[in-house]
Scaffold this active site. Structure first.
Site, PDB file in Angstrom:
ATOM      1  N   GLU A  21      23.929 -17.366 -11.184  1.00 58.27           N
ATOM      2  CA  GLU A  21      24.198 -16.123 -10.761  1.00 58.27           C
ATOM      3  C   GLU A  21      23.134 -15.142 -10.861  1.00 58.27           C
ATOM      4  O   GLU A  21      22.020 -16.020 -10.655  1.00 58.27           O
ATOM      5  CB  GLU A  21      24.557 -15.117 -12.461  1.00 58.27           C
ATOM      6  N   TYR A  53      27.023  -6.627  -9.834  1.00 59.35           N
ATOM      7  CA  TYR A  53      27.214  -5.676  -9.101  1.00 59.35           C
ATOM      8  C   TYR A  53      26.527  -4.082 -10.128  1.00 59.35           C
ATOM      9  O   TYR A  53      27.280  -4.325 -11.087  1.00 59.35           O
ATOM     10  CB  TYR A  53      28.891  -5.043  -8.683  1.00 59.35           C
ATOM     11  N   ASP A 113      29.130  -1.017 -17.766  1.00 58.54           N
ATOM     12  CA  ASP A 113      29.017  -0.340 -19.074  1.00 58.54           C
ATOM     13  C   ASP A 113      29.240   1.607 -18.901  1.00 58.54           C
ATOM     14  O   ASP A 113      28.502   1.264 -17.925  1.00 58.54           O
ATOM     15  CB  ASP A 113      27.078  -0.416 -19.512  1.00 58.54           C
ATOM     16  N   HIS A 152      33.819  -7.627 -27.804  1.00 64.33           N
ATOM     17  CA  HIS A 152      32.821  -6.907 -26.885  1.00 64.33           C
ATOM     18  C   HIS A 152      32.631  -5.551 -27.899  1.00 64.33           C
ATOM     19  O   HIS A 152      32.871  -5.377 -29.114  1.00 64.33           O
ATOM     20  CB  HIS A 152      34.436  -5.766 -25.881  1.00 64.33           C
ATOM     21  N   GLN A 215      12.681 -12.009 -23.751  1.00 62.85           N
ATOM     22  CA  GLN A 215      14.296 -12.069 -23.479  1.00 62.85           C
ATOM     23  C   GLN A 215      15.298 -11.599 -24.816  1.00 62.85           C
ATOM     24  O   GLN A 215      16.529 -11.422 -24.689  1.00 62.85           O
ATOM     25  CB  GLN A 215      14.491 -13.308 -22.480  1.00 62.85           C
TER      26      GLN A 215
HETATM   27  C1  LIG Z   1      31.094 -12.356 -17.542  1.00 61.75           C
HETATM   28  C2  LIG Z   1      30.498 -10.847 -17.179  1.00 61.75           C
HETATM   29  C3  LIG Z   1      29.655 -10.066 -16.064  1.00 61.75           C
HETATM   30  C4  LIG Z   1      29.113  -8.871 -15.859  1.00 61.75           C
HETATM   31  N1  LIG Z   1      29.058  -9.157 -14.546  1.00 61.75           N
HETATM   32  C5  LIG Z   1      28.759  -7.243 -14.624  1.00 61.75           C
HETATM   33  C6  LIG Z   1      27.950  -6.801 -13.569  1.00 61.75           C
HETATM   34  O1  LIG Z   1      28.271  -7.307 -12.894  1.00 61.75           O
HETATM   35  N2  LIG Z   1      27.482  -5.256 -13.572  1.00 61.75           N
HETATM   36  C7  LIG Z   1      27.946  -4.265 -14.748  1.00 61.75           C
HETATM   37  O2  LIG Z   1      27.193  -3.217 -14.149  1.00 61.75           O
HETATM   38  N3  LIG Z   1      27.842  -5.161 -15.770  1.00 61.75           N
HETATM   39  C8  LIG Z   1      28.648  -6.778 -15.333  1.00 61.75           C
HETATM   40  N4  LIG Z   1      29.265  -6.493 -17.101  1.00 61.75           N
HETATM   41  C9  LIG Z   1      28.863  -6.205 -18.246  1.00 61.75           C
HETATM   42  C10 LIG Z   1      30.755  -5.554 -18.170  1.00 61.75           C
HETATM   43  O3  LIG Z   1      30.861  -4.459 -17.516  1.00 61.75           O
HETATM   44  C11 LIG Z   1      30.380  -4.463 -19.959  1.00 61.75           C
HETATM   45  O4  LIG Z   1      29.971  -5.626 -20.378  1.00 61.75           O
HETATM   46  C12 LIG Z   1      31.481  -3.768 -19.938  1.00 61.75           C
HETATM   47  O5  LIG Z   1      31.005  -2.861 -20.883  1.00 61.75           O
HETATM   48  C13 LIG Z   1      32.785  -4.041 -20.684  1.00 61.75           C
HETATM   49  O6  LIG Z   1      33.118  -4.206 -18.671  1.00 61.75           O
HETATM   50  P1  LIG Z   1      34.721  -5.498 -18.933  1.00 61.75           P
HETATM   51  O7  LIG Z   1      35.321  -5.327 -17.876  1.00 61.75           O
HETATM   52  O8  LIG Z   1      34.991  -6.536 -19.962  1.00 61.75           O
HETATM   53  O9  LIG Z   1      35.458  -3.650 -19.628  1.00 61.75           O
HETATM   54  P2  LIG Z   1      36.701  -3.920 -20.507  1.00 61.75           P
HETATM   55  O10 LIG Z   1      37.870  -5.059 -19.794  1.00 61.75           O
HETATM   56  O11 LIG Z   1      37.561  -2.626 -19.524  1.00 61.75           O
HETATM   57  O12 LIG Z   1      36.886  -3.984 -21.966  1.00 61.75           O
HETATM   58  C14 LIG Z   1      35.666  -3.161 -22.151  1.00 61.75           C
HETATM   59  C15 LIG Z   1      35.904  -2.510 -23.838  1.00 61.75           C
HETATM   60  O13 LIG Z   1      37.460  -1.670 -23.288  1.00 61.75           O
HETATM   61  C16 LIG Z   1      38.636  -1.954 -24.336  1.00 61.75           C
HETATM   62  N5  LIG Z   1      40.039  -1.884 -23.228  1.00 61.75           N
HETATM   63  C17 LIG Z   1      40.447  -2.822 -22.652  1.00 61.75           C
HETATM   64  N6  LIG Z   1      41.591  -2.032 -21.831  1.00 61.75           N
HETATM   65  C18 LIG Z   1      42.151  -1.381 -23.366  1.00 61.75           C
HETATM   66  C19 LIG Z   1      43.143  -0.667 -23.693  1.00 61.75           C
HETATM   67  N7  LIG Z   1      43.635  -0.434 -22.724  1.00 61.75           N
HETATM   68  N8  LIG Z   1      42.852   0.701 -24.588  1.00 61.75           N
HETATM   69  C20 LIG Z   1      41.652   0.635 -25.204  1.00 61.75           C
HETATM   70  N9  LIG Z   1      40.826  -0.401 -25.267  1.00 61.75           N
HETATM   71  C21 LIG Z   1      40.681  -0.567 -23.915  1.00 61.75           C
HETATM   72  C22 LIG Z   1      38.015  -3.408 -24.254  1.00 61.75           C
HETATM   73  O14 LIG Z   1      38.466  -4.146 -25.970  1.00 61.75           O
HETATM   74  C23 LIG Z   1      36.154  -3.372 -24.838  1.00 61.75           C
HETATM   75  O15 LIG Z   1      35.993  -3.262 -25.930  1.00 61.75           O
HETATM   76  C24 LIG Z   1      28.845  -8.287 -17.080  1.00 61.75           C
HETATM   77  C25 LIG Z   1      29.783  -9.142 -17.615  1.00 61.75           C
HETATM   78  C26 LIG Z   1      30.266  -9.949 -18.163  1.00 61.75           C
HETATM   79  C27 LIG Z   1      30.614 -10.325 -19.276  1.00 61.75           C
END
Ligand SMILES: Cc1cc2nc3c(=O)[nH]c(=O)nc-3n(C[C@H](O)[C@H](O)[C@H](O)COP(=O)(O)OP(=O)(O)OC[C@H]3O[C@@H](n4cnc5c(N)ncnc54)[C@H](O)[C@@H]3O)c2cc1C
Length: 291
Positions: A21, A53, A113, A152, A215
């Site tokens: 990455e 991103y 986030d 999460h 880290q």
């Molecule tokens: C592999 C990986 C790559 C990443 N890359 C980036 C990046 O490029 N840029 C960046 O800014 N961040 C990145 N992140 C961090 C990520 O954006 C954060 O962890 C963020 O807080 C959650 O993103 P998600 O897509 O998992 O969210 P979601 O899948 O939307 O989940 C977020 C939270 O919402 C809850 N949730 C989901 N659906 C619902 C619903 N219908 N009702 C109520 N609650 C719900 C979930 O249980 C979880 O607690 C990455 C994380 C990982 C693990």
């Protein structure tokens, strides 16, 4: 245009894969240094590379540029990330179209986030909505989603997080990549729980080599990942000797990876953090295992 390939096809073709990455620069001034680091990592011939991103939009325009360049110049398939928490639907549409124009076939669809200063846009609440949108714009992308072996950070109960994960996969994830974890038993327990709930897509463990003491605090603050005693002792022993700390961190990550592959979890993603020397250290240790 260089090699483009769907990651879902790659996983069917190859039993073991290793990917790295990179993240784009925070300002345009840092662009050249990141391109150089990304190209040095690409020269190691990973199976694919992901480009993160910036959720706040600061680095987002560079994701497409770096990912497109990696694919065109170095023939490495790419996974371009896209977050939605600060995006309008129009912005998502334009980024998806740009990825398409650049020949990118894989998108990591994320919420991002929630910004500390509050959200500026409310078009999306969760990654699931983004996945539906990407599919409605263009159904041909291979889509990845994020998952959290320790749950999460915002979700009090892991069972709820897994239920949301199931909705996300049902929306159209072709694979999942995990948050970093440092004890493989965490992943094995998570896999058991999600498979029991009918989540069947490939799960790619995300491995973060811990190569300097600072880290550890940063990673825990961002991810909530547990630091096992074995790692604490390692960091305590080598914290003041940077070269030894780096070597030990690479070997710890390789040890995790070998255990995963031995247990049949064989598509590995390394959070290489724009550090070609660390990516090279991992590759040198594993080359014959992943080829
Ligand atoms: C592999 C990986 C790559 C990443 N890359 C980036 C990046 O490029 N840029 C960046 O800014 N961040 C990145 N992140 C961090 C990520 O954006 C954060 O962890 C963020 O807080 C959650 O993103 P998600 O897509 O998992 O969210 P979601 O899948 O939307 O989940 C977020 C939270 O919402 C809850 N949730 C989901 N659906 C619902 C619903 N219908 N009702 C109520 N609650 C719900 C979930 O249980 C979880 O607690 C990455 C994380 C990982 C693990």
């Amino acid at each position: 245009m260089g090699i483009s390939m769907k990651i879902s096809d790659l996983f069917k073709e190859k039993e073991v894969t290793l990917s790295f990455e990179v993240f784009p620069p925070k300002t345009d001034a840092g662009f050249e240094a990141v391109e150089k680091a990304a190209s040095d990592i690409a020269a190691l011939s990973p199976d694919f590379m992901s480009v993160t991103y910036g959720a706040g939009g600061g680095t987002s325009k560079n994701t497409a540029r770096i990912a497109g360049d990696l694919q065109d110049r170095y023939n490495v398939p790419v996974l371009a990330h896209l977050t939605c928490v600060s995006s309008t639907r129009d912005l998502v549409r334009s980024v998806v179209n740009e990825y398409k124009e650049r020949g990118i076939e894989n998108i990591m669809a994320l919420r991002g986030d929630i910004p500390k200063e509050g959200r500026i846009c409310f078009d999306y609440d969760h990654a699931t909505e983004l996945i539906y949108d990407i599919k409605s714009i263009d159904d041909s992308f291979c889509i990845g989603g994020a998952c959290y072996p320790e749950g999460h950070i915002e979700c009090a109960r892991q069972s709820e997080d897994i239920a949301h994960l199931k909705e996300k996969v049902d929306a159209g994830c072709d694979f999942l990549t995990t948050q970093m974890f440092f004890d493989n038993s965490t992943l094995y327990q998570f896999l058991y729980r999600i498979r029991e709930k009918g989540i069947e897509v490939p799960v790619v463990p995300g491995i973060m080599p811990i190569t300097n003491a600072k880290q550890v605090a940063r990673s825990v603050a961002l991810s909530g990942s547990t630091i096992p005693q074995k790692m604490k002792i390692m960091v305590d022993r080598f914290a003041d000797e940077p070269d030894k700390m780096k070597e030990a961190g690479i070997i710890y990550a390789c040890d995790q990876i070998i255990d995963l592959i031995s247990n049949g979890v064989s598509h590995i993603h390394v959070y290489s953090m724009n550090k070609p020397d660390i990516a090279a250290g991992i590759m040198d240790n594993l080359r014959s295992i992943i080829r």
